[in-house]
Enzyme design. Structure first.
Site, PDB file in Angstrom:
ATOM      1  N   TYR A  18       0.831  -1.269   0.051  1.00  0.00           N
ATOM      2  CA  TYR A  18       0.170   0.013   0.184  1.00  0.00           C
ATOM      3  C   TYR A  18       0.802   1.253   0.141  1.00  0.00           C
ATOM      4  O   TYR A  18       0.087   2.246   0.077  1.00  0.00           O
ATOM      5  CB  TYR A  18      -0.847   0.061   1.088  1.00  0.00           C
ATOM      6  CG  TYR A  18      -1.917  -1.118   1.040  1.00  0.00           C
ATOM      7  CD1 TYR A  18      -3.103  -1.168   0.342  1.00  0.00           C
ATOM      8  CD2 TYR A  18      -1.875  -2.328   2.005  1.00  0.00           C
ATOM      9  CE1 TYR A  18      -4.043  -2.101   0.270  1.00  0.00           C
ATOM     10  CE2 TYR A  18      -2.670  -3.328   1.770  1.00  0.00           C
ATOM     11  CZ  TYR A  18      -3.814  -3.153   0.937  1.00  0.00           C
ATOM     12  OH  TYR A  18      -4.528  -4.364   0.979  1.00  0.00           O
ATOM     13  N   HIS A  23      -4.855   5.855  -1.130  1.00  0.00           N
ATOM     14  CA  HIS A  23      -5.558   5.870   0.220  1.00  0.00           C
ATOM     15  C   HIS A  23      -4.519   6.369   1.286  1.00  0.00           C
ATOM     16  O   HIS A  23      -4.968   6.240   2.465  1.00  0.00           O
ATOM     17  CB  HIS A  23      -6.154   4.376   0.316  1.00  0.00           C
ATOM     18  CG  HIS A  23      -7.476   4.383   0.634  1.00  0.00           C
ATOM     19  ND1 HIS A  23      -8.194   5.537   0.785  1.00  0.00           N
ATOM     20  CD2 HIS A  23      -8.526   3.235   0.914  1.00  0.00           C
ATOM     21  CE1 HIS A  23      -9.446   5.036   1.028  1.00  0.00           C
ATOM     22  NE2 HIS A  23      -9.503   3.775   1.001  1.00  0.00           N
ATOM     23  N   TYR A  68      -6.200  -1.401   8.990  1.00  0.00           N
ATOM     24  CA  TYR A  68      -6.744  -1.311   7.613  1.00  0.00           C
ATOM     25  C   TYR A  68      -7.811  -0.117   7.727  1.00  0.00           C
ATOM     26  O   TYR A  68      -8.457  -0.050   8.589  1.00  0.00           O
ATOM     27  CB  TYR A  68      -7.215  -2.581   6.939  1.00  0.00           C
ATOM     28  CG  TYR A  68      -5.950  -3.490   6.778  1.00  0.00           C
ATOM     29  CD1 TYR A  68      -5.110  -3.228   5.590  1.00  0.00           C
ATOM     30  CD2 TYR A  68      -5.489  -4.411   7.716  1.00  0.00           C
ATOM     31  CE1 TYR A  68      -4.269  -4.200   5.152  1.00  0.00           C
ATOM     32  CE2 TYR A  68      -4.313  -5.414   7.283  1.00  0.00           C
ATOM     33  CZ  TYR A  68      -3.728  -5.045   6.323  1.00  0.00           C
ATOM     34  OH  TYR A  68      -2.670  -5.740   5.966  1.00  0.00           O
ATOM     35  N   ASN A  70     -10.962   0.658   6.705  1.00  0.00           N
ATOM     36  CA  ASN A  70     -12.354   0.314   7.159  1.00  0.00           C
ATOM     37  C   ASN A  70     -12.493   0.422   8.594  1.00  0.00           C
ATOM     38  O   ASN A  70     -13.696   0.325   8.965  1.00  0.00           O
ATOM     39  CB  ASN A  70     -12.962  -0.686   6.222  1.00  0.00           C
ATOM     40  CG  ASN A  70     -13.016  -0.510   4.710  1.00  0.00           C
ATOM     41  OD1 ASN A  70     -12.603   0.511   4.239  1.00  0.00           O
ATOM     42  ND2 ASN A  70     -13.452  -1.446   3.811  1.00  0.00           N
ATOM     43  N   ASP A  95      -7.603  11.160   2.451  1.00  0.00           N
ATOM     44  CA  ASP A  95      -7.506  11.326   1.066  1.00  0.00           C
ATOM     45  C   ASP A  95      -9.034  11.863   0.652  1.00  0.00           C
ATOM     46  O   ASP A  95      -9.838  11.367   1.413  1.00  0.00           O
ATOM     47  CB  ASP A  95      -7.106  10.046   0.389  1.00  0.00           C
ATOM     48  CG  ASP A  95      -7.953   8.743   0.982  1.00  0.00           C
ATOM     49  OD1 ASP A  95      -8.854   8.428  -0.104  1.00  0.00           O
ATOM     50  OD2 ASP A  95      -7.578   8.405   2.090  1.00  0.00           O
ATOM     51  N   ASN A 116     -14.739   5.180   3.683  1.00  0.00           N
ATOM     52  CA  ASN A 116     -15.123   4.209   5.084  1.00  0.00           C
ATOM     53  C   ASN A 116     -14.085   4.286   6.163  1.00  0.00           C
ATOM     54  O   ASN A 116     -14.619   4.102   7.190  1.00  0.00           O
ATOM     55  CB  ASN A 116     -14.774   2.774   4.542  1.00  0.00           C
ATOM     56  CG  ASN A 116     -15.893   2.455   3.290  1.00  0.00           C
ATOM     57  OD1 ASN A 116     -17.080   2.968   3.404  1.00  0.00           O
ATOM     58  ND2 ASN A 116     -15.415   1.616   2.098  1.00  0.00           N
TER      59      ASN A 116
END
Length: 195
Positions: A18, A23, A68, A70, A95, A116
């Site tokens: 990532y 994100h 993570y 969410n 973001d 989210n």
């Protein structure tokens, strides 16, 4: 509730895959501040990498949640309960796909929109009344799924503007801590980075 304690949360996803994705710009801003103020962000607590320093006479806790995106709220609520931080002193760096690329927007409060990570934080805090530093990551092209877009990396042509956005966002975080959200909104909202 602690008036003099701030929580600065940079949203993102942990792991090598990532790094450099849209994100993860929240992580990027924490990294800039950590380097500037020599904050050790290697400690793990509150389901996050976390560090702590005094800035402008205030206790500042920096978080990079490891839950993570969410489930970001799980990390935030752990730190909030531990340090007794009031919502107005929680700065979330996030973001944003809805503002034009090359802009950073400071908001005092508001809904999660399509995000989210913000939705999870609002759910766990049970309030929308916390400031955000929103970093534009560009608009999702019609042919792309939103999930794929936010997990994609920036194009080389976008890197220069992104770097400036991250620097401005770090400045905005400092400004909120030093002064307040209203003054920061006046100073930073409406700025547009030229190529």
């Amino acid at each position: 509730m602690e008036d003099n304690t701030f929580l600065i949360v940079g949203l993102g996803n942990p792991g090598k895959n990532y790094i450099g994705t849209r994100h993860n710009v929240g992580y990027g801003v924490i990294d800039i501040l950590a380097e500037k103020y020599s904050i050790n962000m290697k400690k793990e607590k509150f389901k996050s990498f976390y560090g702590q320093i005094n800035m402008f006479g205030k206790k500042c806790i920096f978080l990079k949640p490891l839950t993570y995106m969410n489930l970001s709220g799980e990390a935030v609520i752990d730190a909030v309960n531990y340090f007794k931080i009031k919502p107005e002193n929680i700065i979330v760096v996030v973001d944003d796909i809805d503002i034009p690329f090359g802009t950073v927007r400071i908001k005092k409060k508001g809904s999660a929109g399509t995000h989210n990570g913000l939705r999870s934080i609002i759910y766990h805090l049970e309030t929308e009344n916390f400031p955000r530093v929103k970093i534009s990551v560009g608009k999702c092209p019609d042919y792309m799924d939103l999930k794929d877009f936010v997990l994609s990396k920036f194009l080389p042509s976008e890197e220069k503007i992104l770097k400036k956005e991250l620097e401005i966002s770090a400045d905005a975080v400092e400004e909120i801590i030093k002064n307040d959200v209203d003054k920061t909104m006046c100073k930073f909202n409406g700025m547009c980075i030229e190529e």
